[in-house]
Write an enzyme that holds these catalytic residues in place. Structure first.
Site, PDB file in Angstrom:
ATOM      1  CD  GLU A 147      14.364 -32.692 -19.513  1.00  0.00           C
ATOM      2  OE1 GLU A 147      14.119 -31.515 -19.206  1.00  0.00           O
ATOM      3  OE2 GLU A 147      13.581 -33.629 -19.274  1.00  0.00           O
ATOM      4  CD  GLU A 148      12.500 -28.564 -18.513  1.00  0.00           C
ATOM      5  OE1 GLU A 148      11.518 -29.194 -18.921  1.00  0.00           O
ATOM      6  OE2 GLU A 148      12.817 -28.510 -17.308  1.00  0.00           O
ATOM      7  CG  HIS A 192      17.379 -31.197 -17.611  1.00  0.00           C
ATOM      8  ND1 HIS A 192      16.936 -29.897 -17.443  1.00  0.00           N
ATOM      9  CD2 HIS A 192      16.510 -31.976 -16.916  1.00  0.00           C
ATOM     10  CE1 HIS A 192      15.842 -29.891 -16.707  1.00  0.00           C
ATOM     11  NE2 HIS A 192      15.565 -31.139 -16.374  1.00  0.00           N
TER      12      HIS A 192
HETATM   13  N1  DTR Z   1      12.100 -33.144 -14.638  1.00  0.00           N
HETATM   14  C1  DTR Z   1      10.978 -33.060 -15.565  1.00  0.00           C
HETATM   15  C2  DTR Z   1      10.693 -34.380 -16.250  1.00  0.00           C
HETATM   16  C3  DTR Z   1      10.137 -35.379 -15.308  1.00  0.00           C
HETATM   17  C4  DTR Z   1       8.884 -35.428 -14.830  1.00  0.00           C
HETATM   18  N2  DTR Z   1       8.741 -36.549 -14.017  1.00  0.00           N
HETATM   19  C5  DTR Z   1       9.915 -37.193 -13.983  1.00  0.00           C
HETATM   20  C6  DTR Z   1      10.290 -38.344 -13.321  1.00  0.00           C
HETATM   21  C7  DTR Z   1      11.607 -38.775 -13.438  1.00  0.00           C
HETATM   22  C8  DTR Z   1      12.502 -38.029 -14.228  1.00  0.00           C
HETATM   23  C9  DTR Z   1      12.134 -36.864 -14.911  1.00  0.00           C
HETATM   24  C10 DTR Z   1      10.813 -36.475 -14.775  1.00  0.00           C
HETATM   25  C11 DTR Z   1      11.306 -32.040 -16.602  1.00  0.00           C
HETATM   26  O1  DTR Z   1      12.485 -31.825 -16.901  1.00  0.00           O
HETATM   27  O2  DTR Z   1      10.342 -31.414 -17.106  1.00  0.00           O
HETATM   28 ZN    ZN Z   2      11.287 -29.553 -16.453  1.00  0.00          ZN
HETATM   29 ZN    ZN Z   3      13.857 -31.878 -15.432  1.00  0.00          ZN
END
Ligand code: DTR
Ligand code: ZN
Ligand code: ZN
Ligand code: CA
Length: 317
Positions: free
Chosen positions: A171-172, A125
């Protein structure tokens, strides 16, 4: 077809929801890789990855301090990545969608050639939260996937399978962009995607080395790489449903990926094998304004970038 997405006016000119001629997945485990091709994967220069991160930092700084969905910093990030890919010979497509009243953008880049009935995808993302520039979350994955794609072009790699790279919007907000892409695939096209590899936070400052355990073949490919480095990995367990691999997995596509950790704290057992600081979060700046260019561990970024190349070569040969 090349679309330039720059500035709101030209964005308006972008044909909304360009229908992707993407191809789909084969249910079940991803096909086993061939070792020889993996040996051919090039080193990904971490300096190049860091240069992309510096550009994303500059973009955030010039656009209100973030690269969030619906903000100018996100569209500028898309234009930066697209410009590099177009110059390298990729066929790029910008897919539009709407979320929370704002236009979002996915960037898809196809490397011409390979069997389009078997597509190996790598994605990340590109959007940040509104609180900060999102350099680890997820400039790190976006920059590493970009540099891997550029390495494919530099090497003139002719894969057996077709290679596709993706940078997701929103994505968020709940994997909105990647879900829009998967939902837009026909059943036939979805069935041609032999694997989707996701990279979301791969340069955490107090890094761990986590490998997604969703598909055994893809998981083994990554574990073999880290075994070669003498690095023990752990299964990634906190991210189920939390990033862009989720829509692919829900659609029956084999998925995998890498993760260096977010707001969970590193244990003493983990510090014993990986180094770093016990009792401190893998990324203390997760979703914060301090997720800047300084919020990166270069060694983790380098190792994970090289692992992406290793896996893309191994799974597409
Ligand atoms: N990167 C985070 C989402 C997230 C949190 N823990 C994990 C573990 C593996 C993949 C993604 C994540 C976000 O975009 O908020
Ligand atoms: Zn994030
Ligand atoms: Zn992320
Ligand atoms: Ca490297």
């Amino acid at each position: 077809m090349k679309l330039s997405v720059s500035g709101r006016a030209s964005a308006a000119a972008v044909v909304a929801a360009v229908t992707l001629l993407a191809t789909g997945s084969i249910a079940g485990a991803a096909p086993a890789p061939t070792a020889g091709a993996a040996a051919a994967a090039p080193d990904i220069p971490v300096a190049n990855v860091k240069a992309h991160l510096a550009q994303l930092q500059s973009i955030a700084t010039a656009n209100g301090g973030n690269r969030a969905h619906g903000r100018a910093g996100y569209l500028a990030s898309v234009n930066y990545v697209k410009g590099k890919l177009d110059a390298a010979g990729f066929t790029t497509t910008v897919q539009q969608f709407t979320s929370s009243g704002s236009t979002g953008y996915n960037l898809i880049a196809d490397w011409p050639g390979g069997n389009t009935d078997q597509v190996v995808m790598a994605g990340s993302h590109l959007d940040s939260v509104t609180a900060g520039p999102g350099i680890n979350d997820n400039g790190s994955g976006s920059a590493a996937v970009l540099e891997t794609a550029l390495a494919v072009a530099r090497s003139g790699y002719k894969p057996t399978k077709h290679l596709r790279f993706a940078w997701w919007g929103a994505e968020e907000l709940g994997m909105v962009g990647s879900r829009s892409y998967v939902n837009g695939l026909s059943t036939a096209n979805r069935a041609k995607i032999s694997g989707y590899l996701n990279f979301d936070m791969i340069g955490s400052p107090n890094p761990g080395y986590f490998v997604y355990d969703d598909d055994p073949t893809i998981e083994k490919t990554f574990k073999d790489y880290f075994t070669g480095l003498g690095i023990a990995t752990e299964p990634e367990t906190e991210g189920d449903g939390r990033s862009d691999h989720a829509p692919f997995k829900n659609a029956g596509v084999p998925v995998g990926g890498l993760f260096s950790g977010a707001d969970y704290k590193k244990t003493s057992a983990q510090a014993a094998k990986w180094g770093g600081t016990v009792g401190v979060a893998f990324d203390r700046c997760y979703h914060a304004s301090c997720d800047t260019s300084a919020n990166i561990n270069d060694t983790a970024l380098d190792r994970n970038s090289d692992a992406i190349a290793y896996a893309m070569w191994a799974l597409s040969s």
